[in-house]
Design a protein around this motif. Structure first.
Motif, PDB file in Angstrom:
ATOM      1  N   ALA A 191      11.187 -13.409 -18.914  1.00 18.08           N
ATOM      2  CA  ALA A 191      12.626 -13.175 -18.760  1.00 18.08           C
ATOM      3  C   ALA A 191      13.190 -12.886 -20.144  1.00 18.08           C
ATOM      4  N   PRO A 192      14.146 -11.963 -20.248  1.00 20.24           N
ATOM      5  CA  PRO A 192      14.701 -11.615 -21.560  1.00 20.24           C
ATOM      6  C   PRO A 192      15.232 -12.849 -22.290  1.00 20.24           C
ATOM      7  N   LEU A 193      14.972 -12.895 -23.595  1.00 20.22           N
ATOM      8  CA  LEU A 193      15.399 -14.036 -24.398  1.00 20.22           C
ATOM      9  C   LEU A 193      16.854 -13.886 -24.847  1.00 20.22           C
ATOM     10  N   THR A 194      17.588 -14.992 -24.835  1.00 19.12           N
ATOM     11  CA  THR A 194      18.910 -15.076 -25.450  1.00 19.12           C
ATOM     12  C   THR A 194      18.995 -16.429 -26.147  1.00 19.12           C
ATOM     13  N   ALA A 195      19.908 -16.529 -27.088  1.00 19.92           N
ATOM     14  CA  ALA A 195      20.105 -17.802 -27.791  1.00 19.92           C
ATOM     15  C   ALA A 195      21.584 -17.968 -28.123  1.00 19.92           C
ATOM     16  N   HIS A 196      22.067 -19.205 -28.039  1.00 15.88           N
ATOM     17  CA  HIS A 196      23.467 -19.504 -28.310  1.00 15.88           C
ATOM     18  C   HIS A 196      23.539 -20.855 -29.017  1.00 15.88           C
ATOM     19  N   ILE A 197      24.365 -20.937 -30.085  1.00 17.82           N
ATOM     20  CA  ILE A 197      24.545 -22.202 -30.804  1.00 17.82           C
ATOM     21  C   ILE A 197      25.951 -22.729 -30.530  1.00 17.82           C
ATOM     22  N   SER A 198      26.024 -24.019 -30.278  1.00 16.34           N
ATOM     23  CA  SER A 198      27.340 -24.648 -30.120  1.00 16.34           C
ATOM     24  C   SER A 198      27.424 -25.883 -31.033  1.00 16.34           C
ATOM     25  N   PRO A 199      28.615 -26.120 -31.619  1.00 16.37           N
ATOM     26  CA  PRO A 199      29.752 -25.195 -31.619  1.00 16.37           C
ATOM     27  C   PRO A 199      29.490 -24.004 -32.533  1.00 16.37           C
ATOM     28  N   GLN A 200      30.195 -22.902 -32.279  1.00 12.90           N
ATOM     29  CA  GLN A 200      29.954 -21.702 -33.086  1.00 12.90           C
ATOM     30  C   GLN A 200      30.646 -21.792 -34.447  1.00 12.90           C
ATOM     31  N   VAL A 201      31.744 -22.516 -34.506  1.00 10.09           N
ATOM     32  CA  VAL A 201      32.401 -22.785 -35.788  1.00 10.09           C
ATOM     33  C   VAL A 201      32.665 -24.282 -35.852  1.00 10.09           C
ATOM     34  N   GLN A 261      21.528 -20.139 -38.068  1.00  7.15           N
ATOM     35  CA  GLN A 261      21.012 -19.333 -36.952  1.00  7.15           C
ATOM     36  C   GLN A 261      19.781 -20.006 -36.358  1.00  7.15           C
ATOM     37  N   CYS A 262      19.660 -19.903 -35.026  1.00  8.90           N
ATOM     38  CA  CYS A 262      18.389 -20.285 -34.388  1.00  8.90           C
ATOM     39  C   CYS A 262      17.767 -19.020 -33.816  1.00  8.90           C
ATOM     40  N   LEU A 263      16.482 -18.836 -34.113  1.00 10.11           N
ATOM     41  CA  LEU A 263      15.744 -17.645 -33.701  1.00 10.11           C
ATOM     42  C   LEU A 263      14.669 -18.067 -32.704  1.00 10.11           C
ATOM     43  N   VAL A 264      14.774 -17.560 -31.482  1.00 11.50           N
ATOM     44  CA  VAL A 264      13.765 -17.860 -30.456  1.00 11.50           C
ATOM     45  C   VAL A 264      12.946 -16.596 -30.242  1.00 11.50           C
ATOM     46  N   SER A 265      11.624 -16.734 -30.153  1.00 10.22           N
ATOM     47  CA  SER A 265      10.774 -15.544 -30.090  1.00 10.22           C
ATOM     48  C   SER A 265       9.552 -15.775 -29.210  1.00 10.22           C
ATOM     49  N   ASN A 266       9.007 -14.655 -28.733  1.00  9.24           N
ATOM     50  CA  ASN A 266       7.715 -14.636 -28.057  1.00  9.24           C
ATOM     51  C   ASN A 266       7.030 -13.323 -28.415  1.00  9.24           C
ATOM     52  N   LEU A 267       5.916 -13.031 -27.780  1.00 14.31           N
ATOM     53  CA  LEU A 267       5.161 -11.827 -28.132  1.00 14.31           C
ATOM     54  C   LEU A 267       5.931 -10.543 -27.838  1.00 14.31           C
ATOM     55  N   GLU A 268       6.903 -10.614 -26.918  1.00 14.05           N
ATOM     56  CA  GLU A 268       7.642  -9.425 -26.517  1.00 14.05           C
ATOM     57  C   GLU A 268       8.851  -9.138 -27.398  1.00 14.05           C
ATOM     58  N   GLY A 269       9.402 -10.162 -28.046  1.00  6.24           N
ATOM     59  CA  GLY A 269      10.601  -9.935 -28.843  1.00  6.24           C
ATOM     60  C   GLY A 269      11.233 -11.235 -29.281  1.00  6.24           C
ATOM     61  N   SER A 270      12.495 -11.137 -29.693  1.00  5.39           N
ATOM     62  CA  SER A 270      13.186 -12.326 -30.181  1.00  5.39           C
ATOM     63  C   SER A 270      14.680 -12.191 -29.922  1.00  5.39           C
ATOM     64  N   ALA A 271      15.393 -13.310 -30.054  1.00  6.14           N
ATOM     65  CA  ALA A 271      16.849 -13.333 -29.923  1.00  6.14           C
ATOM     66  C   ALA A 271      17.366 -14.432 -30.832  1.00  6.14           C
ATOM     67  N   GLN A 272      18.611 -14.310 -31.240  1.00  7.60           N
ATOM     68  CA  GLN A 272      19.146 -15.321 -32.139  1.00  7.60           C
ATOM     69  C   GLN A 272      20.594 -15.641 -31.795  1.00  7.60           C
ATOM     70  N   GLY A 273      20.960 -16.890 -32.107  1.00  7.98           N
ATOM     71  CA  GLY A 273      22.342 -17.324 -32.015  1.00  7.98           C
ATOM     72  C   GLY A 273      22.793 -17.758 -33.388  1.00  7.98           C
ATOM     73  N   SER A 274      24.090 -17.694 -33.648  1.00 12.04           N
ATOM     74  CA  SER A 274      24.570 -18.049 -34.981  1.00 12.04           C
ATOM     75  C   SER A 274      25.817 -18.920 -34.885  1.00 12.04           C
ATOM     76  N   ALA A 275      26.032 -19.694 -35.938  1.00 11.33           N
ATOM     77  CA  ALA A 275      27.199 -20.583 -36.022  1.00 11.33           C
ATOM     78  C   ALA A 275      27.552 -20.767 -37.499  1.00 11.33           C
ATOM     79  N   GLN A 276      28.790 -21.219 -37.734  1.00  9.88           N
ATOM     80  CA  GLN A 276      29.257 -21.355 -39.113  1.00  9.88           C
ATOM     81  C   GLN A 276      29.703 -22.793 -39.364  1.00  9.88           C
ATOM     82  N   LEU A 277      29.329 -23.299 -40.524  1.00 14.08           N
ATOM     83  CA  LEU A 277      29.782 -24.619 -40.969  1.00 14.08           C
ATOM     84  C   LEU A 277      30.795 -24.426 -42.100  1.00 14.08           C
TER      85      LEU A 277
END
Length: 280
Positions: A191-201, A261-277
């Motif tokens: 299944a396509p990868l997505t990533a999300h970080i909370s809280p974003q700010v 940022q958190c980067l999640v990956s597998n052999l097919e690709g990767s996705a990342q989520g980002s947040a600011q402190l």
């Protein structure tokens, strides 16, 4: 290719190894210019596999007097090419019993969630062999229950609207009155990868605590990596990982502010989520 009348013929398109990763077989062209594409979804006789195999079910003598050219498409340029050499079928009418012999199958197949996948199984024999698909659950093989979503067409097992639960090990059993043969296929579901970080700010006073939670979706998830301001996150001391998905920063200092940022990956690709402190 030689095939016994009434069985499934398998013609193979040989793609040079140096372009195999960039080329997919999309169709075949028969002698009179007729284009053959997969019609397995509607119960037809033909299955075209991107890896180069053409299955023709219920072969008759009429299939013998044709030439078969494969047509490929380049995945980057969309350029199509028709093979210079044609394949032909020789259809035999047997005079004695021939034990079943599997002529095409896959040890593993990868499918994308919510798409359709075909697990191939082709064999020859006389009398014409029967096909039966089973699924391995633990150490037990259970016959696959066919419904509107999962059905057997010839020797192939067709699964529509693939789900994560469909992943696993399948067995194709080919049998007749004069013998049987079996082959295993492992189905992997992606299944396509997505990533999300909370809280974003997040705004934290100096000396306070900051927590970031990464919520990846999709599968498989081979690795989860944390990055700060474009560089691998240095974990230790005040910065700690709770599992793979949570970062905690204790006793926040000025150097802790920035992008995480958190980067999640597998052999097919990767996705990342980002947040600011930010500092309060």
């Amino acid at each position: 290719e030689f095939v016994i009348s009434g069985n499934t013929a398998v013609i193979k398109c040989h793609v040079p190894s140096f372009v195999r990763d960039y080329v997919s077989v999309t169709s075949w062209v028969r002698g009179n210019g007729e284009r053959i594409v997969s019609d397995v979804l509607t119960g037809g006789r033909y299955s075209v596999f991107g890896t180069g195999e053409l299955h023709i079910r219920h072969v008759t003598k009429a299939d013998e007097f044709q030439s078969y050219h494969c047509e490929t498409q380049h995945v980057l340029t969309d350029e199509t090419t028709i093979s210079a050499v044609a394949g032909r079928l020789m259809v035999n009418e047997p005079r004695s019993s021939v034990p079943p012999r599997i002529t095409d199958s896959r040890s593993s197949v990868t499918a994308t969630v919510r798409r359709t996948v075909e697990l191939p199984c082709a064999a020859q024999g006389f009398p014409i062999p029967q096909y039966q698909w089973h699924r391995v659950t633990g150490k037990v093989e259970v016959a696959v229950v066919q419904d509107g979503r999962i059905q057997q067409v010839g020797g192939s097992l067709l699964i529509r609207q693939v789900t994560a639960a469909d992943a696993g090990r399948y067995v194709c059993v080919v049998s007749s009155s004069v013998g049987s043969e079996r082959t295993h296929t492992t189905l992997e579901v992606w299944a396509p990868l997505t990533a999300h970080i909370s809280p974003q700010v997040q705004t934290v006073d100096v000396g306070g605590e900051a927590t970031f939670n990464c919520s990846p979706e999709g599968f498989p998830q081979d690795t989860i990596t944390w990055i700060k301001d474009g560089e691998p996150l240095q974990v230790g001391g005040r910065v700690r990982l709770v599992g793979q998905r949570t970062v905690v920063v204790d006793d926040v200092r000025r150097e802790d502010r920035g992008m995480y940022q958190c980067l999640v990956s597998n052999l097919e690709g990767s996705a990342q989520g980002s947040a600011q402190l930010k500092l309060g």
